[in-house]
Motif scaffolding. Sequence first.
Motif, PDB file in Angstrom:
ATOM      1  N   ASP A 150      -6.577  -3.673  -3.649  1.00 26.72           N
ATOM      2  CA  ASP A 150      -6.167  -4.534  -2.537  1.00 26.72           C
ATOM      3  C   ASP A 150      -7.296  -5.518  -2.268  1.00 26.72           C
ATOM      4  OD1 ASP A 150      -5.472  -5.706  -0.125  1.00 26.72           O
ATOM      5  OD2 ASP A 150      -4.851  -3.829   0.811  1.00 26.72           O
ATOM      6  N   ARG A 158       0.848  -1.186   0.000  1.00 27.96           N
ATOM      7  CA  ARG A 158       0.000   0.000   0.000  1.00 27.96           C
ATOM      8  C   ARG A 158       0.887   1.240   0.000  1.00 27.96           C
ATOM      9  NH1 ARG A 158      -4.868  -0.954   4.335  1.00 27.96           N
ATOM     10  NH2 ARG A 158      -5.822  -2.739   3.278  1.00 27.96           N
ATOM     11  N   ALA A 193      -8.667   0.317  -0.863  1.00 28.01           N
ATOM     12  CA  ALA A 193      -7.218   0.576  -0.933  1.00 28.01           C
ATOM     13  C   ALA A 193      -6.626   0.005  -2.226  1.00 28.01           C
ATOM     14  CB  ALA A 193      -6.526  -0.044   0.275  1.00 28.01           C
TER      15      ALA A 193
END
Length: 164
Positions: A106, A73, A112
């Motif tokens: 994600d 991330r 995300a």
Amino acid sequence: MHDNGMGGEERAASPEPASDVEQPAFLALERELTVLLRRARASQGEMAREVHPDLEPSAYGLLVRLEECGRQRATELAAYIGVGKATMSRQLRALEQLGLVGREPDPADGRAWLVTLTEEGRRRVSRVREARRARYAGRLADWDPKEVDELARLLHRLNGGQEK
């Protein structure tokens, strides 16, 4: 003792023992680390240009982190590098425009994104890192391999202490 001109006496200053940071070993350490860091900054700029002529030197570390750790991330990358979210977003946009990184959702959190090296990014970073290791090997060719191991061990220990 002598008169200080105000009717009082001044005592001769007794030498204070040097603090730990003033000891010759720490002075030498500070001097050598300063040289090492200055050379590392210059080297990072050269390596960044070898990856891509338009790559900012500070972005090189992001690419290396992605090569070593895989997709991450942006918030993890920002924390690792020590920059804010806005700076990280700007650097990642530039890396995407150069075709060196991509983003994917994600799977653990649909809000995300994960940043990953593209195949082109992986190829370029690997080539530059291999060339760098070859330069190290050439510069340290007259060192005993045990000394190289010890240097790596001590630097790892120093770097680990910086994260505390």
